[in-house]
Write an enzyme that holds these catalytic residues in place. Structure first.
Site, PDB file in Angstrom:
ATOM      1  N   CYS A 311      42.307  44.772  51.617  1.00  0.00           N
ATOM      2  CA  CYS A 311      43.280  44.972  50.536  1.00  0.00           C
ATOM      3  C   CYS A 311      44.432  43.972  50.585  1.00  0.00           C
ATOM      4  O   CYS A 311      44.769  43.339  49.577  1.00  0.00           O
ATOM      5  CB  CYS A 311      43.802  46.404  50.570  1.00  0.00           C
ATOM      6  SG  CYS A 311      44.747  46.857  52.047  1.00  0.00           S
ATOM      7  N   HIS A 359      47.422  50.774  52.332  1.00  0.00           N
ATOM      8  CA  HIS A 359      46.662  50.180  51.226  1.00  0.00           C
ATOM      9  C   HIS A 359      47.611  49.547  50.220  1.00  0.00           C
ATOM     10  O   HIS A 359      48.764  49.963  50.072  1.00  0.00           O
ATOM     11  CB  HIS A 359      45.803  51.244  50.536  1.00  0.00           C
ATOM     12  CG  HIS A 359      44.820  50.663  49.568  1.00  0.00           C
ATOM     13  ND1 HIS A 359      43.801  49.801  49.951  1.00  0.00           N
ATOM     14  CD2 HIS A 359      44.703  50.777  48.217  1.00  0.00           C
ATOM     15  CE1 HIS A 359      43.108  49.438  48.893  1.00  0.00           C
ATOM     16  NE2 HIS A 359      43.638  50.007  47.831  1.00  0.00           N
ATOM     17  N   HIS A 371      42.079  45.882  43.179  1.00  0.00           N
ATOM     18  CA  HIS A 371      42.239  46.048  44.633  1.00  0.00           C
ATOM     19  C   HIS A 371      40.884  45.997  45.324  1.00  0.00           C
ATOM     20  O   HIS A 371      39.834  46.130  44.698  1.00  0.00           O
ATOM     21  CB  HIS A 371      42.965  47.360  44.955  1.00  0.00           C
ATOM     22  CG  HIS A 371      42.194  48.617  44.661  1.00  0.00           C
ATOM     23  ND1 HIS A 371      42.318  49.762  45.401  1.00  0.00           N
ATOM     24  CD2 HIS A 371      41.277  48.918  43.689  1.00  0.00           C
ATOM     25  CE1 HIS A 371      41.542  50.715  44.916  1.00  0.00           C
ATOM     26  NE2 HIS A 371      40.900  50.222  43.882  1.00  0.00           N
TER      27      HIS A 371
END
Length: 399
Positions: A311, A359, A371
């Site tokens: 990420c 994240h 993402h």
């Protein structure tokens, strides 16, 4: 609007565009996590689909958090290795200079020998293991010139200090490498659990798979609804700002002949601290164009491209394409810009999730982001509410 730092709900997770195959892997993870190795649990003992999915979601989050810790350790190790290499080069140069000094002093000792003076002391000097041994022999040192004594003192000090730094750097590197290996092991353990769960997927019944797929579709619909609501609110705010701008412009025009200091002050206050300038929009477009080109590439922990990403590796690479350097990890990226309310998020902003900042995604507008979600998934567009509104930690404008 404050950052969402509430505790995670006990309900199910909004999974956006998650594939059914990955979602249904949740059913088998309980067998893996229950630590009952002797028999398959009965139907009455099996938890609900929601409970099973939550367990696997938590496992994915653990993997994401471990990935960011690994990334941080890897970055520190790389920097430490460079420092050690620099120190080793410095040691080599200093040692060479020290050897040259010893040769010079050896020539001086030879001259003493040829003249017949201080033969025993000269022999002792030449047989010394190091310049420090020689320095300790004060009766011989007194025969050297001041310049030669200073040279020995200088190079001895340099060698001692450099060797100490090399030992320190080597020990530090060893510690970081050990930490990195521990993190690799921890992440591998999580991945092994997930892999085993997927292998057990074949034991699921068709009815179980269908039920979980229906739950996933419902979550996608809810995430899309929340994104649409945010998009509508943002559109209304933009319209209100435009009306306000037009009213200010009309007022300024009417006051043009009598002075504009007050209206100028109002103009300055209207933009607010969260309104991006034109240069940000240009950079954000480049970052988003790069991110869109990565859609479909696999999530791989620790990866920074070009074939795969985690990420924070994706967000770092996207903004790098726009000429902006972001730190490697989510923990550092969250401090690499200005925090703004979710309601005022603009394309290009970074959206962070969970209290542990495990994240991050790249906001593209209308409540959506690009993402790299988790192991087994691919870079994709998804609602920022994919795991519920409370999972959103903050929004940061990086440039």
């Amino acid at each position: 609007m404050a950052s969402h730092r509430k505790s995670r709900p006990t309900g199910t997770r909004v999974a956006g565009l998650r594939t059914p195959a990955l979602a249904t892997a949740a059913l088998t993870s309980v067998a893996l996590l229950s630590q009952t190795a002797t028999a398959t649990p009965s139907d009455d003992d099996r938890p609900s689909l929601e409970e099973v999915e939550k367990k696997v979601d938590d496992l994915y989050r653990q993997a994401g958090s471990a990935t960011e810790k690994y990334n941080a350790a890897k970055e520190k190790t790389t920097k430490q290795r460079k420092r050690v290499d620099t120190l080793l080069d410095d040691v080599a140069k200093r040692t060479q200079r020290l050897n040259e000094a010893r040769e010079e002093l050896g020539s001086y000792a030879s001259a003493q020998y040829r003249t017949g003076s201080a033969i025993p002391e000269t022999a002792t000097f030449l047989l010394a293991d190091s310049p420090q041994d020689y320095v300790d022999r004060n009766h011989l040192l007194s025969r050297l010139t001041g310049r030669q004594k200073d040279a020995v003192d200088d190079f001895t000090t340099q060698q001692s200090e450099t060797m100490a730094k090399r030992r320190e750097a080597t020990e530090s590197l060893a510690t970081l490498t050990e930490s990195q290996n521990d993190l690799k092991t921890a992440k591998a353990t999580v991945q092994k659990k997930l892999s085993t769960a997927r292998e057990l997927l074949s034991e699921l019944t068709a009815e179980e798979k269908a039920r979980l797929a229906a739950i996933e579709r419902k979550k996608q619909e809810e995430a899309a609804r929340k994104a649409a609501e945010l998009a509508e609110r943002q559109a209304e705010e933009r319209q209100a700002e435009e009306r306000e701008r037009q009213e200010r412009a009309a007022q300024e025009e009417s006051d043009a002949g009598s002075g504009s200091s007050e209206s100028s002050g109002g103009t300055g206050a209207s933009s607010g601290p969260t309104a991006p300038d034109a240069s940000y929009g240009t950079k954000a477009e480049k970052a988003l164009a790069f991110a869109r080109a990565q859609i479909g590439k696999p999530y791989v922990w620790g990866a920074t491209g070009p074939g795969s990403y985690d990420c924070s590796g994706l967000t770092q690479a996207a903004w790098k394409a726009a000429g902006v350097t972001l730190p490697r990890t989510t923990y550092d990226q969250v401090n690499a810009g200005t925090t703004v309310p979710v309601s005022q998020a603009q394309p290009g902003d970074l959206v962070f999730f969970y209290d542990d900042l495990s994240h991050v995604g790249l906001y593209i507008g209308n409540g959506m982001m690009i993402h790299a979600p988790k192991p087994g998934a691919y870079v994709r567009e998804e609602s920022i509410f994919y795991d519920g509104e409370s999972s959103i930690h903050s929004v940061v404008r990086p440039a």
